[in-house]
Design a protein around this motif. Structure first.
Motif, PDB file in Angstrom:
ATOM      1  N   GLN A   1     -32.936 -30.698  14.293  1.00 10.90           N
ATOM      2  CA  GLN A   1     -34.321 -30.222  14.479  1.00 10.90           C
ATOM      3  C   GLN A   1     -34.555 -28.934  13.693  1.00 10.90           C
ATOM      4  OE1 GLN A   1     -32.711 -31.458  17.246  1.00 10.90           O
ATOM      5  NE2 GLN A   1     -34.201 -32.239  18.730  1.00 10.90           N
ATOM      6  N   ASP A   2     -33.558 -28.023  13.770  1.00 13.06           N
ATOM      7  CA  ASP A   2     -33.703 -26.759  13.021  1.00 13.06           C
ATOM      8  C   ASP A   2     -33.855 -27.053  11.529  1.00 13.06           C
ATOM      9  OD1 ASP A   2     -33.345 -25.259  15.298  1.00 13.06           O
ATOM     10  OD2 ASP A   2     -31.158 -25.121  15.041  1.00 13.06           O
ATOM     11  N   ALA A   3     -32.992 -27.945  11.046  1.00 16.48           N
ATOM     12  CA  ALA A   3     -32.996 -28.259   9.615  1.00 16.48           C
ATOM     13  C   ALA A   3     -34.311 -28.913   9.200  1.00 16.48           C
ATOM     14  CB  ALA A   3     -31.823 -29.183   9.288  1.00 16.48           C
ATOM     15  N   LEU A   4     -34.796 -29.808  10.043  1.00 22.83           N
ATOM     16  CA  LEU A   4     -36.009 -30.559   9.682  1.00 22.83           C
ATOM     17  C   LEU A   4     -37.266 -29.683   9.654  1.00 22.83           C
ATOM     18  CD1 LEU A   4     -35.241 -33.876  11.577  1.00 22.83           C
ATOM     19  CD2 LEU A   4     -35.456 -33.595   9.100  1.00 22.83           C
ATOM     20  N   LYS A   5     -37.173 -28.524  10.308  1.00 21.46           N
ATOM     21  CA  LYS A   5     -38.324 -27.605  10.282  1.00 21.46           C
ATOM     22  C   LYS A   5     -38.624 -27.170   8.842  1.00 21.46           C
ATOM     23  CE  LYS A   5     -36.958 -25.110  14.114  1.00 21.46           C
ATOM     24  NZ  LYS A   5     -36.463 -23.814  14.456  1.00 21.46           N
ATOM     25  N   HIS A   6     -37.587 -27.187   8.010  1.00 17.35           N
ATOM     26  CA  HIS A   6     -37.765 -26.715   6.627  1.00 17.35           C
ATOM     27  C   HIS A   6     -38.055 -27.854   5.659  1.00 17.35           C
ATOM     28  CE1 HIS A   6     -36.228 -22.776   7.821  1.00 17.35           C
ATOM     29  NE2 HIS A   6     -35.257 -23.406   8.464  1.00 17.35           N
ATOM     30  N   LYS A   7     -38.109 -29.061   6.166  1.00 22.20           N
ATOM     31  CA  LYS A   7     -38.294 -30.217   5.267  1.00 22.20           C
ATOM     32  C   LYS A   7     -39.737 -30.238   4.758  1.00 22.20           C
ATOM     33  CE  LYS A   7     -37.486 -35.133   4.925  1.00 22.20           C
ATOM     34  NZ  LYS A   7     -37.676 -36.360   5.631  1.00 22.20           N
ATOM     35  N   ASP A   8     -39.894 -30.199   3.442  1.00 20.60           N
ATOM     36  CA  ASP A   8     -41.242 -30.120   2.888  1.00 20.60           C
ATOM     37  C   ASP A   8     -41.234 -30.651   1.460  1.00 20.60           C
ATOM     38  OD1 ASP A   8     -43.710 -29.438   1.962  1.00 20.60           O
ATOM     39  OD2 ASP A   8     -43.610 -27.318   2.522  1.00 20.60           O
ATOM     40  N   PHE A   9     -41.571 -31.931   1.314  1.00 21.52           N
ATOM     41  CA  PHE A   9     -41.524 -32.543  -0.020  1.00 21.52           C
ATOM     42  C   PHE A   9     -42.594 -31.938  -0.936  1.00 21.52           C
ATOM     43  CE2 PHE A   9     -42.219 -36.159  -3.042  1.00 21.52           C
ATOM     44  CZ  PHE A   9     -40.961 -36.102  -3.629  1.00 21.52           C
ATOM     45  N   GLY A  10     -43.718 -31.518  -0.327  1.00 21.61           N
ATOM     46  CA  GLY A  10     -44.788 -30.891  -1.116  1.00 21.61           C
ATOM     47  C   GLY A  10     -44.277 -29.647  -1.837  1.00 21.61           C
TER      48      GLY A  10
ATOM     49  N   MET B   1     -24.397 -31.915  12.962  1.00 24.27           N
ATOM     50  CA  MET B   1     -24.802 -32.893  11.943  1.00 24.27           C
ATOM     51  C   MET B   1     -23.584 -33.371  11.157  1.00 24.27           C
ATOM     52  SD  MET B   1     -28.270 -31.602  10.189  1.00 24.27           S
ATOM     53  CE  MET B   1     -27.692 -29.965   9.857  1.00 24.27           C
ATOM     54  N   ASN B   2     -23.604 -34.577  10.753  1.00 26.34           N
ATOM     55  CA  ASN B   2     -22.476 -35.091   9.987  1.00 26.34           C
ATOM     56  C   ASN B   2     -22.968 -35.644   8.650  1.00 26.34           C
ATOM     57  OD1 ASN B   2     -20.231 -36.277   9.009  1.00 26.34           O
ATOM     58  ND2 ASN B   2     -19.935 -37.693  10.723  1.00 26.34           N
ATOM     59  N   GLU B   3     -22.546 -34.970   7.561  1.00 26.58           N
ATOM     60  CA  GLU B   3     -23.014 -35.401   6.236  1.00 26.58           C
ATOM     61  C   GLU B   3     -22.418 -36.739   5.822  1.00 26.58           C
ATOM     62  OE1 GLU B   3     -21.829 -31.203   5.080  1.00 26.58           O
ATOM     63  OE2 GLU B   3     -21.694 -32.254   6.969  1.00 26.58           O
ATOM     64  N   LYS B   4     -21.330 -37.128   6.495  1.00 26.77           N
ATOM     65  CA  LYS B   4     -20.626 -38.335   6.071  1.00 26.77           C
ATOM     66  C   LYS B   4     -21.406 -39.609   6.391  1.00 26.77           C
ATOM     67  CE  LYS B   4     -16.233 -38.798   6.872  1.00 26.77           C
ATOM     68  NZ  LYS B   4     -15.620 -39.025   5.579  1.00 26.77           N
TER      69      LYS B   4
ATOM     70  N   TYR C   1     -35.594 -38.211  -1.133  1.00 23.87           N
ATOM     71  CA  TYR C   1     -35.634 -36.913  -0.450  1.00 23.87           C
ATOM     72  C   TYR C   1     -35.419 -37.117   1.045  1.00 23.87           C
ATOM     73  CZ  TYR C   1     -37.575 -32.433   1.182  1.00 23.87           C
ATOM     74  OH  TYR C   1     -37.762 -31.215   1.795  1.00 23.87           O
ATOM     75  N   ASP C   2     -36.132 -38.101   1.618  1.00 25.45           N
ATOM     76  CA  ASP C   2     -35.975 -38.388   3.051  1.00 25.45           C
ATOM     77  C   ASP C   2     -34.541 -38.754   3.383  1.00 25.45           C
ATOM     78  OD1 ASP C   2     -39.216 -39.994   3.355  1.00 25.45           O
ATOM     79  OD2 ASP C   2     -38.585 -37.904   3.545  1.00 25.45           O
ATOM     80  N   LEU C   3     -33.959 -39.536   2.485  1.00 22.30           N
ATOM     81  CA  LEU C   3     -32.614 -40.065   2.698  1.00 22.30           C
ATOM     82  C   LEU C   3     -31.549 -38.958   2.674  1.00 22.30           C
ATOM     83  CD1 LEU C   3     -31.829 -43.019   3.060  1.00 22.30           C
ATOM     84  CD2 LEU C   3     -31.469 -43.183   0.603  1.00 22.30           C
ATOM     85  N   TYR C   4     -31.743 -37.996   1.779  1.00 23.87           N
ATOM     86  CA  TYR C   4     -30.667 -37.029   1.546  1.00 23.87           C
ATOM     87  C   TYR C   4     -30.963 -35.609   2.027  1.00 23.87           C
ATOM     88  CZ  TYR C   4     -28.199 -40.575  -1.017  1.00 23.87           C
ATOM     89  OH  TYR C   4     -27.519 -41.709  -1.349  1.00 23.87           O
ATOM     90  N   TYR C   5     -32.166 -35.381   2.560  1.00 23.04           N
ATOM     91  CA  TYR C   5     -32.532 -34.007   2.914  1.00 23.04           C
ATOM     92  C   TYR C   5     -31.507 -33.371   3.874  1.00 23.04           C
ATOM     93  CZ  TYR C   5     -34.639 -30.010   5.042  1.00 23.04           C
ATOM     94  OH  TYR C   5     -34.828 -28.744   5.520  1.00 23.04           O
ATOM     95  N   LEU C   6     -31.219 -34.054   4.968  1.00 23.07           N
ATOM     96  CA  LEU C   6     -30.337 -33.453   5.981  1.00 23.07           C
ATOM     97  C   LEU C   6     -28.933 -33.186   5.435  1.00 23.07           C
ATOM     98  CD1 LEU C   6     -31.266 -35.214   9.352  1.00 23.07           C
ATOM     99  CD2 LEU C   6     -31.534 -32.802   8.747  1.00 23.07           C
TER     100      LEU C   6
END
Lengths: 545, 193
Positions: free
Chosen positions: A14-23, B1-4, B35-40
């Motif tokens: 959740q913390d990480a996704l707060k920064h997700k911004d493709f724009g 989180m697990n990058e694997k 981007y969606d796939l690899y962001y995390l």
């Protein structure tokens, strides 16, 4: 230094996704875009547009055949041998027939298979009849060096260098006009390579883009484990006794030491005494300083660089005197000792009085001529040994591949002492079986280059050559200025070209091994070999220089 | 989180990913699914190497912006697309430290450190009393060169296979294995001193 920070509160999704911004990413991407005036299109486009316009006008005015396919009228190559000693093409003439494939064999054992209806002229028409194939291959470090073909590869903006499993250039001509591979066809090249490893991909050198293009995986070769097993087997077998190689290596070392010793004792040219300087005579054995043998009535004159000398020392009675060679040529450090002064040391130069000059010069000429004869003889012996080691090393490599090939039951064509690497090529030009790897950065030394007489040499392109793997890394004078980067765990050599391109300067791996990771700067004493002679050496001979 | 989780892919997944890459090569806006796939994965890779969450977010956007910028040059070489992204990430992190003179940073949990201790077997375990272990290991790890720390981070704190490490580092599996073992040996040596 990196601080290791213990943090038991991991960042959650959740913390990480707060920064997700493709724009935001797209906004940053927009800023990265190259301005139009800096684009390749702008730089290259203008002349291309002019050329296309001229071509269209030409087509309209002079020709009415609007169906022509425009292709290159000649093969373009941007690479040149750094020493103007290109590897020759082998001409193979084959007759292309509409109903059968054409199979060609090169002198090295490489096979080229051209399926029927594969070759076309510059207009795209299928051709038949006599075709001259021009073929050459670059199988090891010396070949790669001579080719001048760039071995760098850009991977995600990271500059890599290729380790080559074998490279070749194949061109084809009919009536001196280039012919091409039809767009939907391929030519098979079964390259007889010298590299046994299985870690390579296939690349094509695009002369349009001046870069390597990845074309697929190379499925040939053997794993490191398989190669190591065969090496072990060969080393333990009586038929491949390694004693001759070991004996030769000891001999090589011995001769190298004799050459070093001889060079240290190279006779010095007598210099005349300066009457305005202080000088003195010491009773000493010439055998301790054979380089001074020509100095009849030798005197030591206080050097202009002597810092500790006082004229009153001339009045002292000294109990002991020691002479040692100084750092510079014709420089000797003399140390006098007595109870009153303790030890006093200063630099001196060997000189002789004018009345001894004629006799000394005659002796010097004779000693110099003997020195040259001895040096030539030792160098000749060294060359013989190097060639014998090279021959032995080649034999062992061949035997290794023969042994490996015994397991290669799936290979359709096995050249006994070569690894067959199969390429399906869609263009004529340069193809390579390669493994990209990072440039070495484990150690760096600032470099100065001198010849065997200590004279500075001007070098242009320089190459770091890895003996153990088929890797040749080119370095520009600018990168060399920053320092030579290498991995001390690899067996490295330096090959460079002198600014007049007449000589290849080599720094051998034995000398390279002596460089410590902690060394900041090194004077590389390069072995200069004329370019013409260098070409005649086998790679193994160069390795043993 | 697990990058694997999404690193190892089936052939069908790889094919699907190839299609996404081809689309992104034709139109940058079509990079969004990648981007969606690899962001995390990428964010998590970065946050382990920089201290501030906001810096990690900025670096992660820079990585994807560079990936879109260079996607036309990307060629499939049999490795997962993520190994290409990780290489860009690694360069971005180096640039970040080059531009900002912060101390380099590795984020690690106590559990991950215990994993390193458990997997280093013999020496570390027998050499030290339990309470001394963590402190000693931390100070030894800090003395390692950047590339050695990188190997230990990947292997023990990110639980990556040698194959995966080799692909990210653009090296061979054997090389990654040997260098990691050497890094562990160095940690042991440092502890003995």
């Amino acid at each position: 230094m990196k601080k290791i920070h213990i943090d038991n509160n991991e960042i959650t999704n959740q913390d990480a996704l707060k920064h997700k911004d493709f724009g935001k990413v797209m906004e940053k991407f927009g800023k990265l875009k190259t301005p139009f005036y800096q684009t390749t299109f702008f730089k290259v486009g203008t002349p291309v547009i002019v050329a296309i316009a001229a071509l269209v006008i030409y087509q309209l005015i002079l020709k009415d055949t609007s169906t022509e396919v425009l292709r290159n009228s000649s093969y373009s190559t941007f690479y040149n041998s750094p020493i103007n000693e290109d590897i020759d093409f082998e001409d193979i003439i084959g007759v292309v027939d509409a109903n059968n494939s054409l199979i060609l064999s090169t002198n090295s054992g490489t096979r080229i298979t051209i399926p029927k209806n594969t070759l076309v002229d510059s207009l795209g028409n299928i051709i038949t009849g006599s075709v001259t194939f021009k073929y050459r291959e670059f199988l090891d470090q010396k070949d790669v060096f001579l080719s001048g073909i760039p071995m760098t590869f850009d991977s995600a903006s990271v500059k890599m260098n290729f380790e080559s499993g074998g490279m070749f250039e194949l061109l084809a001509y009919q009536n001196e006009q280039p012919v091409f591979i039809a767009p939907d066809k391929e030519v098979k090249v079964e390259l007889a390579s010298k590299q046994a490893g299985d870690n390579f991909n296939i690349y094509y050198f695009s002369t349009d883009e001046n870069e390597w293009i990845y074309k697929g995986k190379d499925n040939a070769g053997f794993t490191k484990e398989a190669i190591a097993k065969v090496d072990e087997k060969l080393m333990s077998s009586i038929s491949v006794d390694s004693i001759p190689t070991n004996y030769l290596k000891i001999e090589k070392e011995k001769v190298a030491q004799q050459i070093d010793e001889l060079k240290r004792n190279k006779p010095l040219k007598p210099s005349l005494l300066d009457k305005d300087s202080y000088s003195f005579v010491i009773n000493f054995e010439y055998k301790d300083f054979p380089e001074l043998a020509a100095f009849k009535g030798l005197k030591f004159q206080v050097s202009k660089n002597a810092k500790n000398f006082k004229p009153e020392y001339a009045n002292e009675i000294w109990e002991e005197v020691n002479v040692n060679r100084g750092l510079e040529n014709k420089e000797y450090n003399v140390c006098f000792t007595n109870q009153k002064q303790g030890e006093v040391c200063f630099l001196t130069n060997p000189v002789i009085a004018e009345n001894n000059m004629k006799a000394s010069e005659a002796t010097y000429e004779k000693l110099l001529s003997d020195y040259k004869a001895k040096k030539d003889s030792l160098k000749e012996r060294s060359k013989e040994i190097r060639e014998a080691i090279a021959k032995r090393s080649n034999e062992l490599n061949d035997l290794k591949i023969v042994e490996l090939n015994k397991n290669a039951i799936n290979l359709a064509t096995v050249v006994e002492n070569r690894i067959t690497r199969t390429f399906q090529i869609a263009n004529f030009g340069v193809w390579n079986s390669d493994c990209p790897e990072k440039l070495p950065s484990e150690a760096i030394v600032k470099a100065k280059f001198v010849d065997e007489n200590g004279k500075e040499v001007q070098l242009t392109t320089m190459y770091l050559v890895l003996k153990g793997r088929n890797v040749v890394i080119s370095m520009t004078p600018e990168t060399v200025k920053e320092g030579i980067r290498f991995n001390p765990e690899e067996e490295c050599m330096l090959w460079a070209v002198t600014s007049d391109r007449k000589n290849v300067a080599v720094f051998n791996s034995d000398q390279f091994k002596k460089i410590k990771k902690s060394d900041n700067s090194i004077t590389f004493e390069m072995n200069l070999i004329s370019s013409k002679e260098f070409v005649t050496y086998s790679t193994e001979t160069v390795f043993n220089l | 989180m697990n990058e694997k989780q999404t690193y190892h892919k089936t052939t069908a997944e790889i094919e699907q990913e190839k299609e996404l890459i081809i689309k992104a090569q034709q139109n940058p806006q079509d990079f969004a699914p990648l981007y969606d796939l690899y962001y995390l994965q990428l964010f998590n890779y970065v946050i382990k190497r920089v201290k501030e969450e906001n810096d990690a977010a900025e670096i992660t956007s820079d990585i994807f912006a560079k990936a879109i910028f260079n996607i036309k040059k990307y060629q499939f070489k049999g490795f997962p697309f993520s190994s290409w992204l990780y290489r860009i990430a690694s360069n971005e992190i180096i640039d970040f430290y080059r531009q900002n003179k912060f101390d380099k940073y590795v984020r690690v949990s106590e559990t991950q450190l215990n994993y390193l201790i458990d997997n280093s077997e013999d020496e570390i375990n027998t050499l030290l009393a339990k309470e001394e272990k963590i402190g000693q290991i931390l100070s030894s790890l800090e003395k390692l060169a950047d590339d050695e720390q990188q190997l230990i981070t990947m292997r023990f704190f990110e639980d990556r296979s040698f194959k995966e490490m080799a692909e990210i580092l653009d090296s061979t599996e054997t090389n990654a294995r040997v260098k990691t073992h050497r890094a562990i040996a160095k940690v042991k040596e440092l502890i003995k001193k």
